[in-house]
Design an enzyme around this catalytic site. Structure first.
Site, short mmCIF file in Angstrom:
data_model
loop_
_atom_site.label_atom_id
_atom_site.label_comp_id
_atom_site.label_asym_id
_atom_site.label_seq_id
_atom_site.Cartn_x
_atom_site.Cartn_y
_atom_site.Cartn_z
CE1 TYR A 1 -9.19 -6.48 4.12
CE2 TYR A 1 -8.11 -4.63 3.15
CZ TYR A 1 -7.73 -5.66 3.99
OH TYR A 1 -6.69 -6.41 4.25
CD GLN B 1 -3.95 -9.64 8.54
OE1 GLN B 1 -3.56 -10.11 9.60
NE2 GLN B 1 -3.73 -8.11 8.24
CD GLU C 1 -3.54 -5.84 2.80
OE1 GLU C 1 -4.59 -5.40 3.33
OE2 GLU C 1 -2.44 -5.82 2.82
CD GLU D 1 -3.15 -1.24 1.87
OE1 GLU D 1 -3.13 -0.16 2.76
OE2 GLU D 1 -3.87 -1.97 1.75
O1 AHR Z 1 -5.13 -6.14 6.64
C1 AHR Z 1 -5.25 -4.97 7.24
C2 AHR Z 1 -4.57 -3.79 6.65
O2 AHR Z 1 -5.42 -3.48 5.66
C3 AHR Z 1 -3.22 -4.01 6.22
O3 AHR Z 1 -2.17 -3.93 7.08
C4 AHR Z 1 -3.00 -2.86 5.10
O4 AHR Z 1 -2.21 -3.40 3.96
C5 AHR Z 1 -4.60 -2.69 4.51
O5 AHR Z 1 -4.98 -1.47 4.71
#
Ligand code: AHR
Length: 501
Positions: A248, A353, A304, A173
């Site tokens: 996300y 995660q 992610e 990121e």
């Molecule tokens: O997964 C949590 C966080 O989300 C990670 O550390 C980051 O890369 C993202 O913003």
């Protein structure tokens, strides 16, 4: 009755096993407590790794594990995490709760964990606050077999032979927590840092991952690829093997994300719709990648992804600990089906995660652990790994609210090496069952093994009731005279059918 038509003669590409990858960051209780308890812990362990957790993860056939971050990666200095544990430097984990990081889990421990899991290694390097020298020495420390300062240091720390680093990420990121860079600036830095990720093993197998966009930041993708495109060679390959994408599923907004367990049907549809949006992101970023890499040599690495809700009440907000319901299971089911269907570009994905953080496989509390609904989805999908994607077409109907319309069903189909066909199906309706007929091109189904994950939309496992939701055998199907399969998928369910060759 909805129809799913499968052409078992039309293979569309290999589903890279790494699509079923995982992510473990020094964040909350993912590494410490979740995976690593230390050799002296009362919790049964092998070299510090929890036996119960490792055994459960082994059943998922984890192909690859990403570490040490996330945002943590760009403030991680690997030399702090080697040598005698008592002498390792302590630091503050500024991103995640400001807690003390004692570095007792470092490079040797990560490699040990991957050896126990039998998975490939994906290490994310530090560009944000680390030097080129630091990064290049880390590669030398891990992978060089000859005589050099770093290989001697490794041997002094007890590891004679080099390890294999399969994937190496150059910053995380970098547009945000990894340095707040512009794409132009990062693109130049990427060119420089990647030059020192040397292939010491000489087998071309250390794959370099470039930091890609956040969600719909198409400008980042365009500019970074423009900068890294090698004008002399007229290609990207050589400069990079993969470009990451982070996305996300957040049902609300970033200040009020929404509860993991307390939600209604409207929230359900909104969440699934937001999860399905990843298909548009993949297609649009792929379109940009196609202009620089028409042969698709560069993988899209969704390193992610997953649901991000408000933390569980009473837990450290910096630890990102959340529960996991059947809604998470359907998000995983639909997302993995999308990744499978885009396997010609998506070469890896790492759900965020693995333990105790965000959309986790496993939750732990002291010496107890439970498997989440998402764990079971990964278990049901494990046969897609390295299988061939088959052409399939599902008749769908629209369901949802006026604001949030979604398809009622999600599917993907593959054929494994032995010729068995794997169908993974999700009923995205929280309330409505769905009768389905599955037809093949020529094949007649004879022998079928099937499992199902089903429950109320808010259904989840707790330490009091750890098996409220679990994968069970499914036998409620009929094979017609013409070899088609008829079944009714209950609402809010994920189904895996293995049609034997
Ligand atoms: O997964 C949590 C966080 O989300 C990670 O550390 C980051 O890369 C993202 O913003």
């Amino acid at each position: 009755m909805a129809k799913l038509t499968i052409n078992e003669n039309k293979k569309l590409g290999k589903i890279n096993a790494e699509i079923y990858g995982q992510f473990s960051e020094h964040l909350g209780r993912c590494i410490y407590e979740g995976l690593y308890v230390g050799e002296d812990s009362e919790i049964p362990n092998v070299n510090g790794m929890r036996i119960d957790v490792v055994n459960a993860l082994k059943d998922l056939k984890i192909p690859v594990l990403r570490w040490p971050g996330g945002c943590f990666a760009d403030e991680y200095h690997w030399k702090d995490g080697i040598g005698p544990k008592a002498e390792r430097k302590k630091m503050i984990n500024t991103n995640w709760g400001g807690v003390l990081e004692d570095n007792s889990f470092g490079t040797h421990e990560f490699m040990e964990l991957c050896e126990q899991l039998g998975c490939k290694t994906y290490i994310n390097g530090n560009v944000g606050s680390g030097t080129v020298q630091e990064m290049s020495e880390w590669i030398e420390y891990m992978t060089f077999d000859g005589v050099s300062p770093m290989s001697e240091l490794r041997k002094k720390n007890g590891r004679e032979k080099p390890w294999k680093v399969d994937y190496f990420g150059i910053g995380n990121e970098s547009w945000g927590c990894g340095g707040n860079m512009t794409p132009d600036y990062y693109g130049n830095l990427y060119r420089r840092y990647q030059s020192f990720v040397k292939d010491y093993a000489g087998d071309g197998n250390i794959h370099k991952i470039c930091c890609g966009p956040n969600a719909d930041d198409y400008h980042w993708t365009e500019e970074v690829l423009k900068k890294t495109y090698d004008h002399t060679q007229k290609e990207l390959h050589g400069m990079m093997d993969g470009l990451s994408l982070h996305y996300y599923t957040v049902p609300g907004d970033w200040t009020n994300k929404g509860s993991a367990t307390e939600f209604d049907e409207k929230d359900w549809y909104r969440t699934i719709k937001k999860a399905l949006y990843i298909e548009e992101l993949i297609e649009k970023h792929s379109h940009i990648m196609d202009q620089y890499d028409p042969e698709k040599k560069i993988g899209m690495i969704v390193d992610e992804w997953g649901c991000w809700f408000d933390v569980e009440f009473g837990t450290n907000p910096g630890f990102l600990y959340q529960q996991n319901t059947m809604r998470d299971a359907l998000v995983a089911c639909a997302s993995l089906n999308i990744f499978n269907k885009h396997c010609n570009r998506v070469k890896m994905a790492n759900i965020a995660q693995m333990i105790n953080v965000l959309q986790a496989m496993i939750l732990t509390e002291g010496n107890k652990m439970l498997l989440t609904p998402t764990y079971y989805v990964f278990h049901m999908y494990r046969n897609h790994q390295n299988a061939e994607l088959l052409e399939s077409d599902m008749e769908i109907s629209e369901i949802g609210t006026d604001d949030d319309k979604i398809p009622d069903l999600s599917e993907s189909v593959s054929m494994d090496e032995a010729g068995n066909i794997h169908i993974t199906l999700g009923n995205l309706s929280p309330v409505q069952e769905n009768p389905i007929e599955i037809r093949f091109f020529e094949k007649r189904a004879e022998h079928i093994l099937a499992t199902i994950l089903t429950g109320p939309m808010k259904g989840h496992n707790t330490f009091e009731e750890p098996e409220a939701i679990r994968e069970t055998e499914f036998t409620d199907f009929v094979i017609t005279d013409s070899g088609n399969i008829c079944l009714t998928i209950p609402p809010c369910s994920v189904l895996h059918l293995e049609v034997k060759s």
